[in-house]
Design a protein around this motif. Structure first.
Motif, short mmCIF file in Angstrom:
data_model
loop_
_atom_site.label_atom_id
_atom_site.label_comp_id
_atom_site.label_asym_id
_atom_site.label_seq_id
_atom_site.Cartn_x
_atom_site.Cartn_y
_atom_site.Cartn_z
N VAL A 1 0.85 -1.19 0.00
CA VAL A 1 0.00 0.00 0.00
C VAL A 1 0.89 1.24 0.00
O VAL A 1 1.83 1.32 0.79
CB VAL A 1 -0.87 0.07 1.29
N VAL A 2 0.59 2.15 -0.88
CA VAL A 2 1.30 3.44 -0.86
C VAL A 2 0.35 4.43 -0.20
O VAL A 2 -0.81 4.56 -0.62
CB VAL A 2 1.66 3.91 -2.29
N LEU A 3 0.80 5.05 0.85
CA LEU A 3 -0.12 5.90 1.62
C LEU A 3 0.59 7.12 2.19
O LEU A 3 1.82 7.18 2.19
CB LEU A 3 -0.79 5.07 2.71
N ARG A 4 -0.21 8.05 2.66
CA ARG A 4 0.38 9.22 3.30
C ARG A 4 0.97 8.75 4.63
O ARG A 4 0.38 7.95 5.34
CB ARG A 4 -0.70 10.28 3.57
N ASP A 5 2.18 9.26 4.93
CA ASP A 5 2.91 8.79 6.09
C ASP A 5 2.55 9.59 7.33
O ASP A 5 3.34 10.39 7.81
CB ASP A 5 4.43 8.91 5.79
N ASP A 6 1.31 9.42 7.80
CA ASP A 6 0.95 10.10 9.04
C ASP A 6 0.10 9.17 9.90
O ASP A 6 -0.47 8.19 9.43
CB ASP A 6 0.23 11.42 8.76
N GLU A 7 0.06 9.50 11.19
CA GLU A 7 -0.61 8.61 12.16
C GLU A 7 -2.08 8.41 11.86
O GLU A 7 -2.63 7.33 12.02
CB GLU A 7 -0.48 9.21 13.55
N GLU A 8 -2.75 9.50 11.40
CA GLU A 8 -4.21 9.40 11.16
C GLU A 8 -4.48 8.38 10.06
O GLU A 8 -5.38 7.55 10.18
CB GLU A 8 -4.80 10.75 10.74
N THR A 9 -3.69 8.46 8.97
CA THR A 9 -3.90 7.51 7.87
C THR A 9 -3.64 6.09 8.37
O THR A 9 -4.42 5.17 8.10
CB THR A 9 -2.96 7.83 6.68
N GLU A 10 -2.57 5.91 9.13
CA GLU A 10 -2.23 4.58 9.65
C GLU A 10 -3.40 4.04 10.48
O GLU A 10 -3.81 2.89 10.32
CB GLU A 10 -0.96 4.67 10.49
N LYS A 11 -3.96 4.89 11.34
CA LYS A 11 -5.07 4.46 12.19
C LYS A 11 -6.26 4.06 11.35
O LYS A 11 -6.93 3.06 11.60
CB LYS A 11 -5.47 5.58 13.16
N ARG A 12 -6.56 4.89 10.35
CA ARG A 12 -7.71 4.58 9.48
C ARG A 12 -7.51 3.25 8.76
O ARG A 12 -8.42 2.42 8.68
CB ARG A 12 -7.93 5.70 8.45
N VAL A 13 -6.29 3.02 8.27
CA VAL A 13 -6.02 1.78 7.54
C VAL A 13 -6.12 0.58 8.49
O VAL A 13 -6.72 -0.45 8.17
CB VAL A 13 -4.63 1.82 6.84
N GLU A 14 -5.57 0.74 9.68
CA GLU A 14 -5.65 -0.36 10.66
C GLU A 14 -7.10 -0.67 11.00
O GLU A 14 -7.50 -1.83 11.08
CB GLU A 14 -4.87 0.00 11.93
N GLY A 15 -7.87 0.40 11.18
CA GLY A 15 -9.30 0.22 11.50
C GLY A 15 -10.01 -0.51 10.36
O GLY A 15 -10.77 -1.46 10.57
N PHE A 16 -9.72 -0.09 9.15
CA PHE A 16 -10.34 -0.71 7.98
C PHE A 16 -10.00 -2.20 7.94
O PHE A 16 -10.88 -3.05 7.73
CB PHE A 16 -9.85 -0.02 6.70
N LEU A 17 -8.72 -2.53 8.15
CA LEU A 17 -8.30 -3.95 8.04
C LEU A 17 -8.90 -4.79 9.16
O LEU A 17 -9.26 -5.96 8.97
CB LEU A 17 -6.77 -4.06 8.04
N ARG A 18 -9.06 -4.19 10.34
CA ARG A 18 -9.71 -4.91 11.46
C ARG A 18 -11.13 -5.27 11.07
O ARG A 18 -11.57 -6.41 11.20
CB ARG A 18 -9.71 -4.02 12.71
N GLU A 19 -11.86 -4.28 10.57
CA GLU A 19 -13.26 -4.50 10.16
C GLU A 19 -13.34 -5.53 9.04
O GLU A 19 -14.19 -6.42 9.04
CB GLU A 19 -13.88 -3.18 9.65
N TRP A 20 -12.44 -5.41 8.08
CA TRP A 20 -12.43 -6.32 6.93
C TRP A 20 -12.18 -7.77 7.41
O TRP A 20 -12.82 -8.71 6.96
CB TRP A 20 -11.35 -5.90 5.93
N SER A 21 -11.23 -7.91 8.35
CA SER A 21 -10.93 -9.24 8.88
C SER A 21 -12.17 -9.83 9.53
O SER A 21 -12.52 -10.99 9.29
CB SER A 21 -9.81 -9.17 9.93
#
Ligand code: ADP
Ligand code: DP6
Length: 458
Positions: free
Chosen positions: A404-424
């Motif tokens: 994944v190429v993404l913006r390197d900031d904490e908010e984006t990381e949190k959003r992506v982690e949240g998304f992957l948790r829900e997806w799992s």
């Protein structure tokens, strides 16, 4: 003359890889691939085994303490007729699985040293111990593990409670990283700096050539070599070497092996008539501040070999169509490298979508599951998360970790982690954001003092 013997303890680490763009086409010298090194590294510490006077030990011991039953002991001898050094795994007590990559690398590197350094003919090889420490992201966490990167701090080099054979690899290129680090640490341990110095272009070239040859032999096939190239040089646009280069080399132990190996490894491709024709372009690659490459582990893997067979069968039957697709894919490799290097965020978004489409098309035409439907669905949804610029199933594709190429900031990381948790949860699978990040540096020397605790834990 008296004095302490020189301490030849060295640690070399090499990065894992992600072939962000250029899978399949990079197998053809006409084309190139965009490969990033990863922050996940495999470290190898080499040191002499002290022996009390009068005791003659001829052993090289390789240990991988993160796995069960992972100590390999080797005896070694000089083979007649210039066959180089051959190692033999020694068994005592509980039988240990063989480690083909380690054994093959020892055969190649010790043979190289035995011929490159004439003094070895009389001195032989002092016994050595090699400690392998892999960053945790190379393997999925043990099933019963309660430690997750989010809830606690796992040790820097975690124990995986399994044998290497049963470990779940995440696809970051463990074999290329270990072969490269093992090769470099043996060269730095046994050779004087005048013959091997990792900090010079000459040293890196020797390391690349030798690791590439050993890795191809251990794999039993000649791939493009982008994984060893990035383990040595880090992120780059890579053009492969001509596979025919390796054709004339005798196998370990065969007559004339050591001399032929040194001749091939020391060959300087930059000089006229030089054989090695790979190209490493680091200038065209960069990761601007504010943009990161991360990996999502889906905890399954893919057989690259069978996918390559399918793609090549299609290419051979449809040369014209294949030429067109390969040409378009090359365009995306170049455009992505440029957009990332310049930090043109909108261009990154614009290139990555059509690139995925082209790879999916190649998969459909050839019957190889390059971007399986489950991955397609997840990546489509992931790309909608704010701050995500693009995603791809890297390398050969399949079910390996996605990039994944993404913006390197904490908010984006949190959003992506949240998304992957829900997806799992909603899809009954286990997919998470790995700690690993794209980075540009290749193989490097580390400070041995940092690894004291693991040496002591024998
Ligand atoms: N931590 C380690 N310690 C020792 N050997 C390792 C380690 N990690 C990988 N290897 C070697 O690399 C091999 C894995 O190679 P391969 O299947 O090609 O994986 P990858 O796709 O990660 O390169 C293992 O069988 C083993 O020989
Ligand atoms: C198809 C390829 O071009 C890319 C494969 O890339 P991966 O990253 O999928 O490789 P493995 O680690 O071997 O699974 C083959 C090659 O270039 O050798």
């Amino acid at each position: 003359m008296t004095g302490n013997p020189v301490d030849r303890t060295v640690v070399v680490s090499s990065p894992g890889k992600v072939l962000l763009a250029g899978g399949y086409i990079v197998l053809d010298r006409k084309h190139t691939g965009l490969v990033f090194g990863l922050s996940a590294r495999i470290h190898v510490l080499a040191q002499e085994i002290p022996t009390s006077s009068g005791v003659h030990l001829r052993e090289i011991v390789v240990r991988s303490p993160q796995f069960l039953n992972a100590t390999w002991r080797f005896g070694y001898h000089l083979v007649a007729n210039g066959g180089g050094i051959k190692v033999t795994q020694l068994q005592s007590g509980t039988p240990v699985d063989s480690n083909h990559f380690v054994e093959t690398t020892l055969n190649y590197v010790l043979s190289y040293i035995s011929h490159a350094d004439p003094s070895r003919a009389t001195r032989g090889f002092e016994p050595a111990s090699l400690l392998v420490l892999a960053d945790n992201d190379y393997y999925s966490k043990p099933q019963d593990s309660t430690t997750t990167p989010n809830t606690s701090n796992p040790p820097r080099f975690q124990h995986f409670s399994t044998t290497l054979r049963n470990a779940h690899k995440t696809g970051l290129g463990s074999s290329a990283a270990i072969v490269t680090s093992l090769t470099a640490s043996l060269l730095a341990h046994y050779l004087p700096p005048a013959l091997f110095d990792l900090s010079t272009p000459h040293g890196r070239r020797i390391l690349h050539n030798l690791a590439q040859v050993a890795h191809c032999s251990a794999q039993g096939k000649i791939g493009s070599g982008f994984d060893v190239a990035s383990a040595v040089y880090g992120s780059c646009v890579y053009r492969r070497f001509s596979p025919g280069l390796l054709g004339a080399l005798p196998g370990p132990g065969e007559a004339g092996f050591a001399e032929a190996l040194v001749g091939l490894v020391d060959d300087d491709g930059e000089k006229e008539g030089g054989k090695w024709d790979y190209e490493i372009d680091k200038e065209s690659v960069g990761l601007p501040k504010g943009v990161a490459i991360r990996m999502c582990d889906v905890d399954c893997g893919t057989q690259t070999v069978s996918m390559v067979k399918k793609v090549h069968a299609w290419r051979d039957e449809n040369p014209e169509a294949a030429g067109e697709v390969y040409g378009k894919l090359q365009g995306k490799v170049d455009a992505l490298a440029k957009a990332l290097k310049r930090g043109e965020v909108e261009s990154v978004e614009k290139v990555m979508g059509p690139f995925r489409e082209l790879m999916r098309g190649l998969g459909k035409k050839s019957g190889a599951a390059i971007e399986p439907e489950s991955q397609e669905e997840m990546l489509d949804a992931l790309e909608k998360v704010e701050g995500v610029l693009g995603s791809v199933v890297p390398g050969a594709g399949g079910y390996d970790a996605a990039a994944v190429v993404l913006r390197d900031d904490e908010e984006t990381e949190k959003r992506v982690e949240g998304f992957l948790r829900e997806w799992s949860k909603s899809h009954g699978i286990q997919v998470g954001l790995m700690n690993v990040k794209g980075e540009t540096e290749g193989a490097r020397l580390e400070d041995p003092r940092e690894f004291k605790a693991w040496v002591a834990a024998e």
